[in-house]
Design a protein around this motif. Sequence first.
Motif, PDB file in Angstrom:
ATOM      1  N   TRP A 260     -41.162 162.375  34.845  1.00 42.34           N
ATOM      2  CA  TRP A 260     -40.071 163.183  34.307  1.00 42.34           C
ATOM      3  C   TRP A 260     -38.734 162.707  34.866  1.00 42.34           C
ATOM      4  O   TRP A 260     -37.754 162.556  34.133  1.00 42.34           O
ATOM      5  N   CYS A 261     -38.681 162.453  36.186  1.00 40.82           N
ATOM      6  CA  CYS A 261     -37.443 161.966  36.802  1.00 40.82           C
ATOM      7  C   CYS A 261     -37.047 160.608  36.227  1.00 40.82           C
ATOM      8  O   CYS A 261     -35.874 160.371  35.932  1.00 40.82           O
ATOM      9  N   LEU A 262     -38.013 159.733  36.068  1.00 35.74           N
ATOM     10  CA  LEU A 262     -37.735 158.424  35.488  1.00 35.74           C
ATOM     11  C   LEU A 262     -37.226 158.578  34.051  1.00 35.74           C
ATOM     12  O   LEU A 262     -36.270 157.912  33.634  1.00 35.74           O
ATOM     13  N   GLY A 263     -37.852 159.476  33.323  1.00 39.61           N
ATOM     14  CA  GLY A 263     -37.405 159.746  31.952  1.00 39.61           C
ATOM     15  C   GLY A 263     -35.976 160.273  31.909  1.00 39.61           C
ATOM     16  O   GLY A 263     -35.187 159.887  31.043  1.00 39.61           O
ATOM     17  N   LEU A 264     -35.612 161.144  32.862  1.00 36.00           N
ATOM     18  CA  LEU A 264     -34.245 161.665  32.913  1.00 36.00           C
ATOM     19  C   LEU A 264     -33.248 160.557  33.246  1.00 36.00           C
ATOM     20  O   LEU A 264     -32.133 160.529  32.722  1.00 36.00           O
ATOM     21  N   ALA A 265     -33.640 159.638  34.139  1.00 34.79           N
ATOM     22  CA  ALA A 265     -32.751 158.538  34.512  1.00 34.79           C
ATOM     23  C   ALA A 265     -32.520 157.600  33.335  1.00 34.79           C
ATOM     24  O   ALA A 265     -31.423 157.068  33.158  1.00 34.79           O
ATOM     25  N   VAL A 266     -33.530 157.402  32.510  1.00 35.00           N
ATOM     26  CA  VAL A 266     -33.419 156.503  31.354  1.00 35.00           C
ATOM     27  C   VAL A 266     -32.764 157.228  30.174  1.00 35.00           C
ATOM     28  O   VAL A 266     -32.066 156.618  29.357  1.00 35.00           O
ATOM     29  N   TRP A 267     -32.961 158.519  30.098  1.00 35.91           N
ATOM     30  CA  TRP A 267     -32.494 159.328  28.970  1.00 35.91           C
ATOM     31  C   TRP A 267     -30.979 159.305  28.832  1.00 35.91           C
ATOM     32  O   TRP A 267     -30.443 159.146  27.743  1.00 35.91           O
TER      33      TRP A 267
ATOM     34  N   PHE B  87     -31.208 164.290  17.191  1.00 34.31           N
ATOM     35  CA  PHE B  87     -30.537 165.165  18.160  1.00 34.31           C
ATOM     36  C   PHE B  87     -31.545 166.121  18.806  1.00 34.31           C
ATOM     37  O   PHE B  87     -31.568 166.285  20.020  1.00 34.31           O
ATOM     38  N   VAL B  88     -32.394 166.746  17.992  1.00 35.96           N
ATOM     39  CA  VAL B  88     -33.423 167.662  18.501  1.00 35.96           C
ATOM     40  C   VAL B  88     -34.408 166.911  19.398  1.00 35.96           C
ATOM     41  O   VAL B  88     -34.791 167.391  20.461  1.00 35.96           O
ATOM     42  N   LEU B  89     -34.803 165.721  18.988  1.00 36.16           N
ATOM     43  CA  LEU B  89     -35.726 164.910  19.777  1.00 36.16           C
ATOM     44  C   LEU B  89     -35.108 164.523  21.116  1.00 36.16           C
ATOM     45  O   LEU B  89     -35.753 164.613  22.166  1.00 36.16           O
ATOM     46  N   ILE B  90     -33.839 164.125  21.095  1.00 36.27           N
ATOM     47  CA  ILE B  90     -33.148 163.696  22.316  1.00 36.27           C
ATOM     48  C   ILE B  90     -33.024 164.849  23.304  1.00 36.27           C
ATOM     49  O   ILE B  90     -33.235 164.681  24.503  1.00 36.27           O
ATOM     50  N   LEU B  91     -32.680 166.017  22.829  1.00 36.25           N
ATOM     51  CA  LEU B  91     -32.533 167.163  23.728  1.00 36.25           C
ATOM     52  C   LEU B  91     -33.862 167.870  24.004  1.00 36.25           C
ATOM     53  O   LEU B  91     -34.071 168.412  25.081  1.00 36.25           O
ATOM     54  N   GLY B  92     -34.762 167.858  23.030  1.00 38.22           N
ATOM     55  CA  GLY B  92     -36.003 168.608  23.161  1.00 38.22           C
ATOM     56  C   GLY B  92     -37.033 167.983  24.082  1.00 38.22           C
ATOM     57  O   GLY B  92     -37.742 168.692  24.796  1.00 38.22           O
ATOM     58  N   THR B  93     -37.108 166.666  24.116  1.00 37.90           N
ATOM     59  CA  THR B  93     -38.138 166.002  24.912  1.00 37.90           C
ATOM     60  C   THR B  93     -38.012 166.308  26.402  1.00 37.90           C
ATOM     61  O   THR B  93     -38.983 166.758  27.018  1.00 37.90           O
ATOM     62  N   PRO B  94     -36.841 166.099  27.033  1.00 35.63           N
ATOM     63  CA  PRO B  94     -36.769 166.431  28.462  1.00 35.63           C
ATOM     64  C   PRO B  94     -36.877 167.934  28.735  1.00 35.63           C
ATOM     65  O   PRO B  94     -37.369 168.349  29.777  1.00 35.63           O
ATOM     66  N   THR B  95     -36.442 168.736  27.760  1.00 34.20           N
ATOM     67  CA  THR B  95     -36.532 170.190  27.931  1.00 34.20           C
ATOM     68  C   THR B  95     -37.988 170.644  27.944  1.00 34.20           C
ATOM     69  O   THR B  95     -38.413 171.374  28.845  1.00 34.20           O
ATOM     70  N   VAL B  96     -38.758 170.197  26.965  1.00 27.55           N
ATOM     71  CA  VAL B  96     -40.176 170.574  26.897  1.00 27.55           C
ATOM     72  C   VAL B  96     -40.930 170.019  28.106  1.00 27.55           C
ATOM     73  O   VAL B  96     -41.781 170.700  28.694  1.00 27.55           O
ATOM     74  N   ALA B  97     -40.587 168.785  28.524  1.00 34.77           N
ATOM     75  CA  ALA B  97     -41.246 168.191  29.692  1.00 34.77           C
ATOM     76  C   ALA B  97     -40.946 169.002  30.955  1.00 34.77           C
ATOM     77  O   ALA B  97     -41.840 169.236  31.779  1.00 34.77           O
TER      78      ALA B  97
ATOM     79  N   PHE C 297     -39.121 169.423  43.344  1.00 33.12           N
ATOM     80  CA  PHE C 297     -39.095 168.556  42.166  1.00 33.12           C
ATOM     81  C   PHE C 297     -37.718 168.538  41.496  1.00 33.12           C
ATOM     82  O   PHE C 297     -37.351 167.563  40.844  1.00 33.12           O
ATOM     83  N   ALA C 298     -36.952 169.628  41.627  1.00 32.52           N
ATOM     84  CA  ALA C 298     -35.641 169.690  40.979  1.00 32.52           C
ATOM     85  C   ALA C 298     -34.630 168.765  41.650  1.00 32.52           C
ATOM     86  O   ALA C 298     -33.731 168.246  40.976  1.00 32.52           O
ATOM     87  N   ALA C 299     -34.766 168.525  42.945  1.00 34.31           N
ATOM     88  CA  ALA C 299     -33.791 167.686  43.657  1.00 34.31           C
ATOM     89  C   ALA C 299     -33.793 166.242  43.143  1.00 34.31           C
ATOM     90  O   ALA C 299     -32.741 165.724  42.742  1.00 34.31           O
ATOM     91  N   PRO C 300     -34.943 165.539  43.107  1.00 34.58           N
ATOM     92  CA  PRO C 300     -34.894 164.171  42.580  1.00 34.58           C
ATOM     93  C   PRO C 300     -34.588 164.130  41.078  1.00 34.58           C
ATOM     94  O   PRO C 300     -34.006 163.153  40.594  1.00 34.58           O
ATOM     95  N   ALA C 301     -34.963 165.185  40.358  1.00 36.44           N
ATOM     96  CA  ALA C 301     -34.642 165.221  38.924  1.00 36.44           C
ATOM     97  C   ALA C 301     -33.127 165.280  38.718  1.00 36.44           C
ATOM     98  O   ALA C 301     -32.588 164.607  37.837  1.00 36.44           O
ATOM     99  N   THR C 302     -32.425 166.054  39.548  1.00 40.24           N
ATOM    100  CA  THR C 302     -30.962 166.124  39.469  1.00 40.24           C
ATOM    101  C   THR C 302     -30.341 164.772  39.780  1.00 40.24           C
ATOM    102  O   THR C 302     -29.450 164.304  39.068  1.00 40.24           O
ATOM    103  N   LEU C 303     -30.825 164.134  40.846  1.00 40.14           N
ATOM    104  CA  LEU C 303     -30.300 162.815  41.208  1.00 40.14           C
ATOM    105  C   LEU C 303     -30.572 161.794  40.099  1.00 40.14           C
ATOM    106  O   LEU C 303     -29.710 160.965  39.787  1.00 40.14           O
ATOM    107  N   ALA C 304     -31.761 161.846  39.506  1.00 37.99           N
ATOM    108  CA  ALA C 304     -32.099 160.918  38.419  1.00 37.99           C
ATOM    109  C   ALA C 304     -31.193 161.150  37.214  1.00 37.99           C
ATOM    110  O   ALA C 304     -30.710 160.198  36.593  1.00 37.99           O
TER     111      ALA C 304
END
Length: 196
Positions: free
Chosen positions: A62-69, A89-99, A119-126
């Motif tokens: 998920w963190c890697l996905g957020l960094a690439v997203w 637009f829905v796919l771009i915003l929906g995928t990380p949200t659902v994950a 888990f939220a700390a590295p996700a924020t940094l990513a």
Amino acid sequence: MPQVPSNGPFSEDGYWWWDGAQWRPAFSADRKWRFDGTTWQRVGGVAWRWAPVWQVLCAAIWCLGLAVWMPITVPLFNTDPASVPGSLFVLILGTPTVAGLALGYAIGRTAPLYWVWIFAAPATLAQLFGYVQGMLEAPQPGGAEDIAAGAGVGILFVPVSAALLGLLWAGAGVAHWLRLARGLRRGTAVMTGADE
């Protein structure tokens, strides 16, 4: 008379204990004392418990996905947001949200809830790393992307961390309350003799 449950004197979630006739709370109302089966013991703090390995791997993905997203979406919306199709637009915003909701739900089902914060700390940094990458890949006149990237990190840190925490807590909260409701329902069924 109801039988002693097969999984021992304590409920699966540890919040109830079986006294031979009914389910009783295993914790005092102020959560400072816990019944161990024979005596009440003072609760000294939260015992550390690791999250399952599969959850750590899912959080890393998920963190890697957020960094690439972010590097993908920033240039896309910098061009002309109106030109982006609604389904994309829905796919771009929906995928990380659902994950994020799914990861939070998994934490609430099988891990201690303090893993939401971990888990939220590295996700924020990513997410912020991805934002900086996206800004640097979208050149602006006079090199303004450097300033925008730095200012954006400072401005976006709190909203991004709040949004990611909100996603994880929403999923974890649903799972946690479902688990508690199931424990209460099981305790009520045993007390009324429905499990006999």
